[in-house]
Design an enzyme around this catalytic site. Sequence first.
Site, PDB file in Angstrom:
ATOM      1  N   VAL A  58     -13.434  -0.638   3.811  1.00  0.00           N
ATOM      2  CA  VAL A  58     -12.971  -1.141   2.695  1.00  0.00           C
ATOM      3  C   VAL A  58     -11.862  -2.480   3.474  1.00  0.00           C
ATOM      4  O   VAL A  58     -12.283  -3.808   3.598  1.00  0.00           O
ATOM      5  CB  VAL A  58     -12.784  -1.001   1.522  1.00  0.00           C
ATOM      6  CG1 VAL A  58     -12.473  -1.893   0.880  1.00  0.00           C
ATOM      7  CG2 VAL A  58     -14.183  -0.066   1.411  1.00  0.00           C
ATOM      8  N   CYS A  59     -10.989  -1.576   4.503  1.00  0.00           N
ATOM      9  CA  CYS A  59     -10.105  -3.054   5.258  1.00  0.00           C
ATOM     10  C   CYS A  59     -10.334  -3.841   5.923  1.00  0.00           C
ATOM     11  O   CYS A  59      -9.486  -4.802   5.913  1.00  0.00           O
ATOM     12  CB  CYS A  59      -9.140  -1.617   5.320  1.00  0.00           C
ATOM     13  SG  CYS A  59      -8.278  -0.327   3.990  1.00  0.00           S
ATOM     14  N   GLY A  60     -11.091  -3.117   6.766  1.00  0.00           N
ATOM     15  CA  GLY A  60     -11.692  -3.963   7.308  1.00  0.00           C
ATOM     16  C   GLY A  60     -12.186  -5.379   6.962  1.00  0.00           C
ATOM     17  O   GLY A  60     -12.166  -6.664   7.701  1.00  0.00           O
TER      18      GLY A  60
END
Length: 170
Positions: A58-60
Amino acid sequence: MGFMTQTDTSAAPDSILSAGTPAPDFTLPATPDQTLTLSELRGNPVVLVFYPADWSSVCGDELAVFNQSLPLLSEYHAVLLGISVDSTWSHQAYRQSRKLEFDLLSDYHPKGEVSKLYGSYDEKSGSSKRSLFVIDGDGVISWSYLSPVAINPGVNGVLDALDELKKSAT
């Protein structure tokens, strides 16, 4: 400041700093041998993207969206900064692997100190909460948003807040 945050800023532990609050100043490592100080960026808007961890899916996705939006952010002369509790070494490898064109700041030691100042630290996981802040050229938060950890908040709220800043400056 005719616009509000999309965040419950009550005394709940999930609250983050809200619009109208002076942004706490900080100095964090951008690389193993260079630091960045927030107050040195005065005069232009600053977008802070607090995120839980390098290398998470998700961060990516979230950081990729911001990276793709850099041309839009530059139209507002905004400086984009990612912040997590990962080390500068992790950030360097992550930036290279994802081809990120903005600084990732390390809130590693003391762990989460800056995240805590912004109400964006999750004690249970020991990581930054997924939150966004737009800071005006005078160093005041003009917009903030706390996202569920598993949800990519995207960049639209940030762009709307920058648009409001631009309108209020004219």
